[in-house]
Scaffold this motif. Structure first.
Motif, mmCIF file in Angstrom:
data_model
loop_
_atom_site.group_PDB
_atom_site.id
_atom_site.type_symbol
_atom_site.label_atom_id
_atom_site.label_comp_id
_atom_site.label_asym_id
_atom_site.label_seq_id
_atom_site.Cartn_x
_atom_site.Cartn_y
_atom_site.Cartn_z
ATOM 1 N N ALA A 16 71.705 -64.753 -37.282
ATOM 2 C CA ALA A 16 70.792 -64.577 -36.151
ATOM 3 C C ALA A 16 69.479 -63.954 -36.611
ATOM 4 O O ALA A 16 68.402 -64.343 -36.153
ATOM 5 N N ARG A 17 69.561 -62.999 -37.530
ATOM 6 C CA ARG A 17 68.339 -62.364 -38.034
ATOM 7 C C ARG A 17 67.494 -63.364 -38.829
ATOM 8 O O ARG A 17 66.272 -63.380 -38.705
ATOM 9 N N ILE A 18 68.141 -64.200 -39.614
ATOM 10 C CA ILE A 18 67.409 -65.201 -40.398
ATOM 11 C C ILE A 18 66.733 -66.206 -39.473
ATOM 12 O O ILE A 18 65.563 -66.547 -39.656
ATOM 13 N N LEU A 54 62.724 -66.834 -39.197
ATOM 14 C CA LEU A 54 62.129 -68.134 -39.495
ATOM 15 C C LEU A 54 61.445 -68.753 -38.277
ATOM 16 O O LEU A 54 60.490 -69.516 -38.425
ATOM 17 N N SER A 55 61.904 -68.429 -37.079
ATOM 18 C CA SER A 55 61.299 -69.028 -35.892
ATOM 19 C C SER A 55 60.017 -68.318 -35.479
ATOM 20 O O SER A 55 59.282 -68.819 -34.648
ATOM 21 N N GLY A 56 59.764 -67.158 -36.026
ATOM 22 C CA GLY A 56 58.525 -66.451 -35.721
ATOM 23 C C GLY A 56 58.562 -65.694 -34.419
ATOM 24 O O GLY A 56 57.546 -65.222 -33.957
ATOM 25 N N THR A 57 59.710 -65.569 -33.807
ATOM 26 C CA THR A 57 59.823 -64.800 -32.567
ATOM 27 C C THR A 57 60.557 -63.506 -32.872
ATOM 28 O O THR A 57 61.625 -63.253 -32.360
ATOM 29 N N GLY A 58 59.975 -62.700 -33.713
ATOM 30 C CA GLY A 58 60.600 -61.440 -34.118
ATOM 31 C C GLY A 58 60.589 -60.413 -33.014
ATOM 32 O O GLY A 58 60.700 -60.725 -31.835
ATOM 33 N N ASP A 59 60.398 -59.185 -33.381
ATOM 34 C CA ASP A 59 60.435 -58.087 -32.426
ATOM 35 C C ASP A 59 59.068 -57.831 -31.821
ATOM 36 O O ASP A 59 58.670 -56.697 -31.604
#
Length: 108
Positions: free
Chosen positions: A52-54, A58-63
């Protein structure tokens, strides 16, 4: 993540092997069977969390914080928001309160 998934696979294989031993009536295998089951669950959980973290990275929708909405709560809940209109809002009509004497009858 690869190590967690690899350990999960090995622990599942070990749990199956210990389960066969339990079915055949071998003594002292129950503790190893339970440890292998719990370890397999933990490794699968860790692997899924890493996946899930990877994916999130990679999707650019971090925190990132979402943009504030117009009706977002104020930083200070006791702060009165400023209004653009010069006229204050009208006061609501007070609610009438009916007083009765304790233990008395209400008048109709």
């Amino acid at each position: 993540m690869t190590a967690a998934v690899g350990a999960w696979g090995y622990l599942v294989w070990a749990a199956i092997d210990f389960g066969r031993g339990l079915r055949d009536g071998e003594q002292g295998v129950l503790a190893f069977f339970l440890l292998a089951c719990v370890g397999a669950v933990a490794c699968l959980f860790i692997g899924l969390m890493l996946l899930a973290r990877i994916v999130r990275t990679l999707s650019g929708t971090g925190d990132e914080a979402p943009p504030p909405a117009d009706d977002a709560p104020l930083e200070n809940p006791y702060e009165v928001p400023s209004t653009d209109s010069p006229d204050p809002p009208p006061n609501p009509a007070p609610n009438p309160v009916h007083h009765t004497k304790p233990g008395g009858r209400r008048k109709k």
